[in-house]
Structures are given as structure tokens and as C-alpha cells.
Enzyme design. Structure first.
Site, PDB file in Angstrom:
ATOM      1  N   GLY A 161       0.312  -5.217   0.609  1.00  0.00           N
ATOM      2  CA  GLY A 161      -0.917  -5.160  -0.176  1.00  0.00           C
ATOM      3  C   GLY A 161      -0.832  -5.886  -1.491  1.00  0.00           C
TER       4      GLY A 161
ATOM      5  N   GLU B 287       5.827  -6.082   7.570  1.00  0.00           N
ATOM      6  CA  GLU B 287       5.196  -5.024   8.360  1.00  0.00           C
ATOM      7  C   GLU B 287       5.837  -4.768   9.716  1.00  0.00           C
ATOM      8  OE1 GLU B 287       2.348  -6.133   5.211  1.00  0.00           O
ATOM      9  OE2 GLU B 287       3.633  -7.260   6.576  1.00  0.00           O
TER      10      GLU B 287
ATOM     11  N   ASP C 255      -1.301  -7.601   7.291  1.00  0.00           N
ATOM     12  CA  ASP C 255      -2.735  -7.403   7.085  1.00  0.00           C
ATOM     13  C   ASP C 255      -3.113  -7.942   5.716  1.00  0.00           C
ATOM     14  OD1 ASP C 255      -1.439  -5.385   5.615  1.00  0.00           O
ATOM     15  OD2 ASP C 255      -3.013  -3.910   5.973  1.00  0.00           O
TER      16      ASP C 255
ATOM     17  N   GLY D 179       0.822  -1.194   0.000  1.00  0.00           N
ATOM     18  CA  GLY D 179       0.000   0.000   0.000  1.00  0.00           C
ATOM     19  C   GLY D 179       0.863   1.254   0.000  1.00  0.00           C
TER      20      GLY D 179
END
Length: 359
Positions: free
Chosen positions: A113, A136, A144, A64
């Protein structure tokens, strides 16, 4: 110029992530446009297959747009990031249940992402250039986009190792860990993509797939499974250091550079994901965790150190694993009331399950 391109060729519809200078990092607008295209193609009988690729020669997607998240968490109220994640996670769930074959070409770098828009697909192709990671914890965040769901399903404790260290893996390990399905040399990708316009996915895959390279992690299963089975991160580090193996020592040293809070929350999220069941429930949990991260200091600090200032010297708060309490961890999992993501397993009933997809 748009950051995501769409076109059809024969029986296949194509998504091309088109931010090569940003390694095709996802923006909120890209997520929304992909979702719109999937809606249109789902109801278009001329489209039998969906294919996602990345522009340029560096990778599918690096994740992302974390610079935007950094600015929103530091200067805003987190609303923009929460809205982005809400739509991104819903897109990931949709990809997992999409009723037509969804082919992800995971060539080059695929992180964060990028894993979300590829590894939940029905057909996931890796090459000798693939480098897949959920890094992350190095930016004070937690895996995520359904990453904790995927990692929790990996054999033994391989997913725990990857989730905590953020280590990147190649094609062989991606196949071993269940993050990919087929190995195709990068030189064969143009032919494979062209063939999808004319033939069913199953026939095309059979024509181009090759034996994969060895899985490097397979040789380390003994110490990975033994060390990462511990109930807390401190014990994991202790076991790694006690093994006397260079690779285990390196893993311990890597963990000690990550956000202590992110490590403990990631371990808790992975353990809980194993019990939650369907992807949608895990995404609901990840949404709670992600929103909580916006109000914790390590996310802004981690992105600053790794991406903004690039000094690679984050000042974590708390600084050590011992200082992170159970209450500190538990607050990441608290219910959001009326702000829950609210995905339900029943979503599969309306869009079809992977087992029902004819490819």
C-alpha cells in the site's frame, strides 16, 4: 493522536503517515482522511503542491494493515477488508489523476500500500535508503493498489520478476522499472521539503536531484526477459533453473517458497493488465482478485506464518504449482456483479491527467 498528520507550509501541503512503530502501515481511517485532505487542497488556491512523507527513519509505508485483514478473513465475513480496499484503490486512482503536483518522498521502506500512495504520484523521489517491493505472493496474496499496472509497464519482464518473487529493489532499479522519477540523497531531503514551501516543484527538483546509483537489475535483463516470458509459472521456474546462473537459481528457489496459487494468479493478473489499458481498469481487476483472495486459504495462512506467528513456514493449499488448476486461477477474475469497484477511465476527465499537471 492521529495516525496521519496534515499541515501546510507556504505553497505546499503535507501528508505525514504517522505510525512509525508499525512502519506507517495504512489503516482505513488513514485512507479516508488523506482523501478528505486531497479534496480540500484541490480547491484551495493557496496550495500548489502536495507532499507525502513517513514519520520516523525507517520508511514511508510498509503497506496496509495486514493483521486487520487476517482477522477479518479468518473470523469475519471480509466486509471490512473489502471496504478498506474499495477506498484505498479509489485513493490510488485519485493520486494518479490529481490536478496538482503530488510529490512522494519514497525514502526507506516502501511496500504494498505504500507503493499505492507514492508510485502513482506525479513526482516520485527515491534515496540511497529506498527499498521498494510488492511482496504479496509471500503472504498468499497478489500485488494490488495498482501494483500490477505499474509492474506491467516496467521494461521487458522486470515487472514479472518483481511481482512473482516479491524482491525488494533500491533507487537505481526503481528508476529503471519506472517506479520512481528522481534520485535525491537522504541528507538533502529536509532542504528539498523546505524549498517546496517557496518554489515550484520543477525548480526544487532541479536544485536537489543527483545522478542515481546503478540499476542492479540491468545486468540481469537477459535471463529475466528470457525466463519470465514463459506462459506459465512452472515453465518460468524450469527456465530459471536451466540457466545455470546463480541469480536465476536463487530466483527459482524463491518462487518455490511462495504461494503456488498467488504466483499463478499474479502472472495472470500481470498479463491481463498489459491489455487492460488505463489504471482504473486494472484497479477494477485487482479489486476482484483481492476479494476472491479473502475466501482462499493462502491469505490467512500466509499472514499467520509471516506476521502473526512468524514461523516462516506457511502451509499452502494447494501445496504445489501443478495442483493449481486453470479454474482455480480463473475464479479470482470473476465479475462481482453489484459489488464491482467500478472505476472508469472517464475519471481522468474530471480530475486532470498527469500530462496536464503543471509542476
Amino acid at each position: 493522536m492521529s495516525d496521519v498528520l496534515f499541515h501546510t507550509a507556504g505553497r505546499a501541503a503535507h501528508i505525514t503517515l504517522d505510525r512509525p512503530r508499525a512502519l506507517n502501515a495504512l489503516t482505513h481511517d488513514m485512507v479516508l482522511r488523506i482523501d478528505e485532505a486531497l479534496t480540500a487542497w484541490e480547491h484551495d488556491p493557496s496550495v500548489e503542491t502536495v507532499v507525502i512523507t513517513g514519520a520516523g527513519d525507517r520508511g514511508l509505508c510498509a503497506g496496509g494493515d495486514i493483521r486487520a485483514i487476517h482477522d477479518d478473513a479468518r473470523d469475519g465475513d471480509g466486509t471490512a477488508s473489502a471496504a478498506f480496499w474499495r477506498d484505498e484503490y479509489r485513493l490510488d486512482a485519485r493520486i494518479a489523476r490529481y490536478p496538482k503536483p503530488y510529490v512522494a518522498v519514497m525514502d526507506g521502506i516502501v511496500m504494498g500500500g505504500g507503493v499505492g500512495v507514492s508510485a502513482h504520484g506525479r513526482v516520485r523521489i527515491v534515496t540511497e535508503r529506498s527499498r521498494i517491493a510488492m511482496p504479496e505472493t509471500g503472504i498468499g496474496f497478489v500485488p494490488d493498489v495498482g501494483g500490477t499496472y505499474l509492474l506491467a509497464l516496467a521494461p521487458g519482464e522486470l515487472g514479472t520478476h518483481l511481482g512473482l518473487t516479491g524482491a525488494g529493489i533500491g533507487a537505481g532499479d526503481a528508476l529503471l522499472c519506472g517506479l520512481a522519477d528522481h534520485y535525491v540523497p537522504s541528507s538533502a531531503l529536509p532542504g528539498l521539503v523546505d524549498d517546496l514551501a517557496e518554489a515550484p516543484v520543477r525548480d526544487v527538483i532541479a536544485r536537489h536531484v543527483q545522478p542515481p546509483p546503478d540499476a542492479a537489475l540491468a545486468a540481469h535483463r537477459d535471463w529475466i526477459d528470457a525466463c519470465y516470458a514463459a506462459d506459465d509459472v512452472e515453465e518460468i521456474v524450469h527456465r530459471l533453473l536451466a540457466r545455470g546462473e546463480p541469480a536465476a537459481q536463487e530466483a527459482a528457489e524463491t518462487l518455490l517458497t511462495k504461494s503456488p496459487t498467488a504466483l499463478k494468479v499474479t502472472l495472470a493478473a500481470l498479463r491481463r493488465a498489459r491489455r487492460l489499458g488505463p489504471l482504473e481498469r486494472v484497479l477494477d481487476q485487482e479489486y476482484r482478485v483481492s476479494r476472491a483472495a479473502l475466501t482462499a486459504p493462502d491469505l490467512v495462512e500466509g499472514i499467520r506464518a509471516q506476521v502473526i506467528d512468524k514461523d516462516r513456514a506457511p502451509r499452502w493449499s494447494p501445496e504445489t504449482l501443478a495442483e493449481v488448476t486453470e479454474a482455480d486461477v480463473e475464479r479470482f477474475f470473476l465479475p462481482l456483479g453489484g459489488h464491482e469497484l467500478g472505476l472508469e477511465p472517464g475519471l481522468a476527465e474530471t480530475t486532470g491527467t498527469a500530462a496536464e499537471v503543471v509542476w
